[in-house]
Design an enzyme around this catalytic site. Sequence first.
Site, PDB file in Angstrom:
ATOM      1  N   LYS A 173      17.186  22.537 -32.258  1.00 12.80           N
ATOM      2  CA  LYS A 173      18.761  22.431 -32.049  1.00 12.80           C
ATOM      3  C   LYS A 173      19.502  23.787 -32.288  1.00 12.80           C
ATOM      4  CE  LYS A 173      22.004  21.767 -35.111  1.00 12.80           C
ATOM      5  NZ  LYS A 173      23.182  22.408 -34.600  1.00 12.80           N
ATOM      6  N   GLY A 226      19.394  29.526 -41.686  1.00 15.13           N
ATOM      7  CA  GLY A 226      20.820  29.251 -41.883  1.00 15.13           C
ATOM      8  C   GLY A 226      21.388  29.432 -43.404  1.00 15.13           C
ATOM      9  N   THR A 230      23.076  24.624 -46.720  1.00 10.77           N
ATOM     10  CA  THR A 230      22.522  23.823 -45.849  1.00 10.77           C
ATOM     11  C   THR A 230      20.928  23.346 -45.936  1.00 10.77           C
ATOM     12  OG1 THR A 230      24.212  24.856 -44.070  1.00 10.77           O
ATOM     13  CG2 THR A 230      22.548  23.294 -43.112  1.00 10.77           C
ATOM     14  N   GLU A 248      14.845  29.535 -44.248  1.00  7.15           N
ATOM     15  CA  GLU A 248      15.213  31.263 -44.137  1.00  7.15           C
ATOM     16  C   GLU A 248      16.755  31.132 -44.363  1.00  7.15           C
ATOM     17  OE1 GLU A 248      13.136  33.503 -44.230  1.00  7.15           O
ATOM     18  OE2 GLU A 248      11.369  32.867 -43.090  1.00  7.15           O
ATOM     19  N   CYS A 282      21.506  38.431 -41.820  1.00  6.52           N
ATOM     20  CA  CYS A 282      21.192  38.080 -42.930  1.00  6.52           C
ATOM     21  C   CYS A 282      20.580  39.273 -43.594  1.00  6.52           C
ATOM     22  CB  CYS A 282      20.174  36.920 -42.754  1.00  6.52           C
ATOM     23  SG  CYS A 282      18.860  37.214 -41.632  1.00  6.52           S
ATOM     24  N   GLU A 384      27.754  35.695 -50.726  1.00  7.58           N
ATOM     25  CA  GLU A 384      27.506  36.191 -49.384  1.00  7.58           C
ATOM     26  C   GLU A 384      28.914  35.916 -48.506  1.00  7.58           C
ATOM     27  OE1 GLU A 384      24.950  33.578 -46.502  1.00  7.58           O
ATOM     28  OE2 GLU A 384      24.041  35.371 -46.035  1.00  7.58           O
TER      29      GLU A 384
HETATM   30  P1  NDP Z   1      24.470  26.934 -41.148  1.00  6.49           P
HETATM   31  O1  NDP Z   1      23.617  26.693 -42.456  1.00  6.49           O
HETATM   32  O2  NDP Z   1      25.793  26.341 -41.412  1.00  6.49           O
HETATM   33  O3  NDP Z   1      23.905  26.282 -39.959  1.00  6.49           O
HETATM   34  C1  NDP Z   1      22.612  26.523 -39.614  1.00  6.49           C
HETATM   35  C2  NDP Z   1      22.082  25.494 -38.499  1.00  6.49           C
HETATM   36  O4  NDP Z   1      21.912  24.173 -39.359  1.00  6.49           O
HETATM   37  C3  NDP Z   1      23.035  25.218 -37.488  1.00  6.49           C
HETATM   38  O5  NDP Z   1      22.431  24.956 -36.179  1.00  6.49           O
HETATM   39  C4  NDP Z   1      23.877  23.863 -38.147  1.00  6.49           C
HETATM   40  O6  NDP Z   1      24.624  23.179 -37.004  1.00  6.49           O
HETATM   41  C5  NDP Z   1      22.599  23.326 -38.648  1.00  6.49           C
HETATM   42  N1  NDP Z   1      23.084  22.401 -39.998  1.00  6.49           N
HETATM   43  C6  NDP Z   1      24.127  22.219 -40.533  1.00  6.49           C
HETATM   44  N2  NDP Z   1      24.374  21.171 -41.190  1.00  6.49           N
HETATM   45  C7  NDP Z   1      22.975  20.600 -41.351  1.00  6.49           C
HETATM   46  C8  NDP Z   1      22.160  19.313 -41.629  1.00  6.49           C
HETATM   47  N3  NDP Z   1      22.987  18.801 -42.635  1.00  6.49           N
HETATM   48  N4  NDP Z   1      21.133  19.063 -41.382  1.00  6.49           N
HETATM   49  C9  NDP Z   1      20.499  19.763 -40.369  1.00  6.49           C
HETATM   50  N5  NDP Z   1      20.894  20.928 -39.689  1.00  6.49           N
HETATM   51  C10 NDP Z   1      22.265  21.254 -40.142  1.00  6.49           C
HETATM   52  O7  NDP Z   1      24.501  28.437 -40.953  1.00  6.49           O
HETATM   53  P2  NDP Z   1      25.273  29.243 -39.978  1.00  6.49           P
HETATM   54  O8  NDP Z   1      24.878  28.968 -38.673  1.00  6.49           O
HETATM   55  O9  NDP Z   1      26.601  29.661 -40.693  1.00  6.49           O
HETATM   56  O10 NDP Z   1      24.304  30.674 -40.287  1.00  6.49           O
HETATM   57  C11 NDP Z   1      24.862  31.898 -41.154  1.00  6.49           C
HETATM   58  C12 NDP Z   1      24.090  31.637 -42.307  1.00  6.49           C
HETATM   59  O11 NDP Z   1      22.290  31.911 -41.810  1.00  6.49           O
HETATM   60  C13 NDP Z   1      24.132  32.772 -43.302  1.00  6.49           C
HETATM   61  O12 NDP Z   1      24.065  32.164 -44.473  1.00  6.49           O
HETATM   62  C14 NDP Z   1      22.778  33.658 -43.113  1.00  6.49           C
HETATM   63  O13 NDP Z   1      22.294  34.479 -44.081  1.00  6.49           O
HETATM   64  C15 NDP Z   1      21.718  32.728 -42.525  1.00  6.49           C
HETATM   65  N6  NDP Z   1      20.792  33.345 -42.029  1.00  6.49           N
HETATM   66  C16 NDP Z   1      19.602  33.308 -42.273  1.00  6.49           C
HETATM   67  C17 NDP Z   1      18.603  34.261 -42.018  1.00  6.49           C
HETATM   68  C18 NDP Z   1      17.239  34.415 -42.695  1.00  6.49           C
HETATM   69  O14 NDP Z   1      16.321  34.731 -42.004  1.00  6.49           O
HETATM   70  N7  NDP Z   1      16.976  34.207 -43.958  1.00  6.49           N
HETATM   71  C19 NDP Z   1      18.521  34.840 -40.753  1.00  6.49           C
HETATM   72  C20 NDP Z   1      20.025  34.626 -40.208  1.00  6.49           C
HETATM   73  C21 NDP Z   1      20.967  33.788 -40.779  1.00  6.49           C
HETATM   74  P3  NDP Z   1      26.009  23.603 -36.891  1.00  6.49           P
HETATM   75  O15 NDP Z   1      25.970  24.953 -36.426  1.00  6.49           O
HETATM   76  O16 NDP Z   1      26.536  22.422 -35.936  1.00  6.49           O
HETATM   77  O17 NDP Z   1      26.517  23.371 -38.322  1.00  6.49           O
END
Ligand code: NDP
Length: 460
Positions: A173, A226, A230, A248, A282, A384
């Site tokens: 997804k 993400g 989340t 991650e 990130c 962040e």
């Molecule tokens: P989110 O946590 O909002 O979303 C990440 C993914 O999870 C999206 O596809 C989102 O869908 C989905 N999601 C949201 N809620 C749920 C749930 N309850 N159950 C399952 N899936 C869910 O992150 P962002 O997209 O805003 O990305 C930014 C974040 O990602 C930052 O905090 C960044 O630091 C982190 N990140 C970490 C990395 C790493 O390697 N450690 C690398 C890159 C980013 P939807 O978009 O529809 O909400």
Amino acid sequence: MEHLKNYINGELVEPISRRYLDNYEPATGRVYSYVPDSDERDVEFAVSAAEKAFPAWSVTPAQERARFLLHIADLITQNLDFLAHAESIDSGKPLSLAKSMDIPRAASNFSFFASAILHFASEAHTMEDTVLNYTLRKPIGIAGCISPWNLPLYLFTWKIAPALAAGNCVIGKPSEITPMTAYLFSKLCQEADLPAGVLSIVHGVGSKAGAAISRHPKIGAISFTGGTKTGSEIARVAAPLFKKLSLELGGKNPVLIFADCDYSTMLETTVRSAFTNQGQICLCGSRVFIQRSLYEKFKADFVARAKKLNVGDPLLEGVDQGALISQAHKAKILSYIELAKQEGGRILCGGGEVKLSGRCQDGSFIAPTVIEGPSYDCRTNQEEIFGPVVTIMPFDTEEEVLQYANSTPYGLASILWTGDLTRAHRVANQLQSGIVWVNCWMVRDLRTPFGGMKQSGIGR
Ligand code: NDP
């Protein structure tokens, strides 16, 4: 306007609900396509397709699986310009960055794991002349791969490729904010004749489609990238089902600059590590600590370089900073800039929106922002922000800068600049982060374990 489709059982299909969400172009603020608003019924459909595909895929010889992966890698490379253009429109990042980083890395995710699976070996332990113990590593079954919007195809494929290489079926997804390259990628998987059901891509929002994946009892592993909040919700749902989890999560990465570093390389790289992809990586370094004897010089040069960054239409050549992912994200970043002021920060450059004219007049742009002064433990320096906002402050001793660097709940990455090899090892060893770059940034052999400490993740 195009209606994107889910990719399930080898076919491009409408969501069962027939409902779609608006997909915005961040640089213009306009809706330019529609993305399936999938729900648990679409996930169920993908699970049943994966269950059918798994018995054959899991025993497909590694060489043949590798051939599929290499074919997909080639198709990504052949379509590099097209995919990069789509990614730039979908995410607001400069086209040049999508071309040089995101899409090539998506291809190498596939070629790397195609090769890795051919060289994979497992362990055996002999107990003198009595018993031979050996370890068989088997695919889990169905893996759920959930990815964010900041590096859309790059992170999505980094999850999918190793899971497929190991013989798992995958339900992916992508973020519903940046679905386009995952959709185009599903067409490439069709072109590569990937067997039906081996990979499904279900578009939609996290709270519906993502949550349905996290809680599905037949999905045995979740690889999630993400936000920390989340990630914690996914862990809460998945842990009682004993799913294998890789999380991650967020970061608040420190940059430690000692006066004995190679100054020009450090300066050039620190500008990149602060502002690449509008700071929405990130691994960006968002808290910069500089040894006091170098502080004033660094401050002047860094601010001058930040001011020179060209904010503009991401599709144009020569643009360094494109659009932020959304108006909501822009508002969040601006609120942090206000908070920084309240917390005693002094804005040295940027600090507000950039209004462009023409095609991008309604896009979400913020000027690269450098803030001096808020204390290391205030919210600005602990939470962040995930945008083009960096704080700088001086330090005197190693002990002091380690305290600053390690003070956040995060521990994803650190960046260390020094010409003293002994210090490099000593300080790196004391930094609480999954990866420490010494005198460089974003250089990584894919064989190196990746992931954060503390609230930046688990399960690498
Ligand atoms: P989110 O946590 O909002 O979303 C990440 C993914 O999870 C999206 O596809 C989102 O869908 C989905 N999601 C949201 N809620 C749920 C749930 N309850 N159950 C399952 N899936 C869910 O992150 P962002 O997209 O805003 O990305 C930014 C974040 O990602 C930052 O905090 C960044 O630091 C982190 N990140 C970490 C990395 C790493 O390697 N450690 C690398 C890159 C980013 P939807 O978009 O529809 O909400």
